[in-house]
Design an enzyme around this catalytic site. Structure first.
Site, PDB file in Angstrom:
ATOM      1  N   ASN A   8      18.494 -42.385  -2.090  1.00 30.54           N
ATOM      2  CA  ASN A   8      17.735 -41.165  -2.391  1.00 30.54           C
ATOM      3  C   ASN A   8      18.603 -39.970  -2.011  1.00 30.54           C
ATOM      4  OD1 ASN A   8      15.964 -39.035  -2.508  1.00 30.54           O
ATOM      5  ND2 ASN A   8      14.617 -39.763  -0.867  1.00 30.54           N
ATOM      6  N   LYS A  10      17.994 -36.895  -2.455  1.00 31.97           N
ATOM      7  CA  LYS A  10      17.213 -35.699  -2.111  1.00 31.97           C
ATOM      8  C   LYS A  10      17.811 -34.472  -2.833  1.00 31.97           C
ATOM      9  CE  LYS A  10      15.955 -38.059   2.094  1.00 31.97           C
ATOM     10  NZ  LYS A  10      15.634 -38.024   3.517  1.00 31.97           N
ATOM     11  N   HIS A  90       7.254 -39.879  -1.083  1.00 27.26           N
ATOM     12  CA  HIS A  90       8.187 -39.753   0.046  1.00 27.26           C
ATOM     13  C   HIS A  90       7.583 -38.805   1.080  1.00 27.26           C
ATOM     14  CE1 HIS A  90      11.672 -38.674   2.410  1.00 27.26           C
ATOM     15  NE2 HIS A  90      12.223 -39.801   1.977  1.00 27.26           N
ATOM     16  N   GLU A  92       8.767 -36.487   2.733  1.00 32.85           N
ATOM     17  CA  GLU A  92       9.121 -35.072   2.570  1.00 32.85           C
ATOM     18  C   GLU A  92       8.239 -34.405   1.514  1.00 32.85           C
ATOM     19  OE1 GLU A  92      13.314 -35.683   2.025  1.00 32.85           O
ATOM     20  OE2 GLU A  92      13.433 -36.317   4.112  1.00 32.85           O
ATOM     21  N   GLU A 160       8.866 -46.380   5.675  1.00 28.52           N
ATOM     22  CA  GLU A 160       9.765 -45.373   6.222  1.00 28.52           C
ATOM     23  C   GLU A 160       9.089 -44.637   7.379  1.00 28.52           C
ATOM     24  OE1 GLU A 160      13.001 -44.158   3.279  1.00 28.52           O
ATOM     25  OE2 GLU A 160      11.323 -42.819   2.977  1.00 28.52           O
ATOM     26  N   GLY A 166      16.468 -39.446   8.833  1.00 25.67           N
ATOM     27  CA  GLY A 166      17.474 -38.419   9.108  1.00 25.67           C
ATOM     28  C   GLY A 166      17.715 -38.137  10.575  1.00 25.67           C
ATOM     29  N   SER A 205      17.328 -43.764   8.432  1.00 24.28           N
ATOM     30  CA  SER A 205      18.586 -43.859   9.182  1.00 24.28           C
ATOM     31  C   SER A 205      19.331 -45.180   8.996  1.00 24.28           C
ATOM     32  CB  SER A 205      18.332 -43.587  10.672  1.00 24.28           C
ATOM     33  OG  SER A 205      17.919 -42.251  10.864  1.00 24.28           O
TER      34      SER A 205
HETATM   35  P1  PGA Z   1      17.822 -41.215   5.816  1.00 27.81           P
HETATM   36  O1  PGA Z   1      16.640 -40.950   4.779  1.00 27.81           O
HETATM   37  O2  PGA Z   1      18.469 -42.523   5.405  1.00 27.81           O
HETATM   38  O3  PGA Z   1      18.730 -40.057   5.677  1.00 27.81           O
HETATM   39  O4  PGA Z   1      17.191 -41.335   7.162  1.00 27.81           O
HETATM   40  C1  PGA Z   1      15.842 -41.993   4.321  1.00 27.81           C
HETATM   41  C2  PGA Z   1      14.815 -41.490   3.349  1.00 27.81           C
HETATM   42  O5  PGA Z   1      14.326 -40.370   3.506  1.00 27.81           O
HETATM   43  O6  PGA Z   1      14.477 -42.195   2.400  1.00 27.81           O
END
Ligand code: PGA
Length: 247
Positions: A8, A10, A90, A92, A160, A166, A205
């Site tokens: 992803n 983003k 997601h 976010e 997740e 992140g 992560s």
């Molecule tokens: P990340 O994000 O691997 O940067 O922690 C994962 C995600 O948001 O799907």
């Protein structure tokens, strides 16, 4: 069971970053792993020209097919472009765009109806985890984001934990195991025994170093990767890790 590694991107990536997709595509031309890259919408068309043997996904879509929805992209438009996957709900988007379980459910429905492989994201916040409410939250998200009459053959569930996204933090393997087993049981309760074929991804992560341990956990069928999916150098070791994991 299918094994899936989805990246992803983003809100990252310009034309020059298409090179990373090309490198992944070339390197894993013969891989049996379902490799999916979800770049921003602006790159999907150009990416579809160069992505061979790997799949492309959208990071979001609108619950309606067309209409007066300024700035939105529909599942139909994605299918038209040859896009095969979508990421829905997601954290976010749930947080920053106020996406409720109800809206997520509508998006999941149209995504599945348009035959997109649909990755739905669920997971608890740090506070909910501290309050020992992880399983309760996850169950509620599953119940409220998935209508009981969906055709789940193209459904993929990504667990997740929001506090792991992140941050460089990941749950213990035993914790991932407990939660993925729980999700598996709930999906079978909801949809019947065939739901044991729904791939379950871990996200938050994931990197080349922690991937081997994560992929050894039962009921982890792949990963949804954010930051480490942006470059070939970081993404390739994650794909290799799952290639080297016993079924
Ligand atoms: P990340 O994000 O691997 O940067 O922690 C994962 C995600 O948001 O799907």
């Amino acid at each position: 069971m299918r094994k899936i590694i989805a990246g992803n991107w983003k809100m990252n990536g310009k034309l020059e970053n298409l090179l990373e997709i090309k490198k992944i595509s070339n390197e894993f031309a013969l891989s049996e792993i379902e490799i999916v890259i979800c770049p921003p919408f602006t790159l999907l068309s150009a990416a579809s020209e160069i992505a061979k043997n790997i799949y492309l996904g959208a990071q979001n879509l609108h619950p309606e097919s067309e209409g007066a929805f300024t700035g939105e992209i529909s599942a139909d438009m994605l299918v038209d472009l040859g896009i095969t996957h979508s990421i829905i709900g997601h954290s976010e988007r749930r947080t920053e765009h106020n996406e409720t379980n109800e809206l997520v459910a509508r998006k999941v429905n149209i995504s599945l109806n348009k035959k997109l492989q649909t990755i739905i994201c669920i997971g608890e916040t740090e506070l909910q985890r501290k309050e020992n409410r992880t399983l309760e939250i996850i169950e509620q998200q599953l119940l409220d984001s998935l209508a009981s009459n969906i055709t789940f053959e193209k459904l993929i569930v990504a667990y997740e934990p929001i506090w792991a996204i992140g941050t460089g933090l990941i749950p213990e393997a035993s914790e991932i195991s407990k939660i993925h087993n729980f999700i598996r049981v709930k999906l079978v309760e909801l949809f019947g025994s065939n739901a044991s074929n729904i791939p379950l991804l871990y996200g938050g992560s994931v990197n080349g170093s922690n991937a081997p341990e994560i992929f050894r956990v039962a009921n982890v069928n792949g990963a949804l990767v954010g930051g480490a999916s942006l470059s070939f150098e970081k993404f390739a070791p994650i794909i290799r890790a799952i290639e080297n994991t016993d079924p």
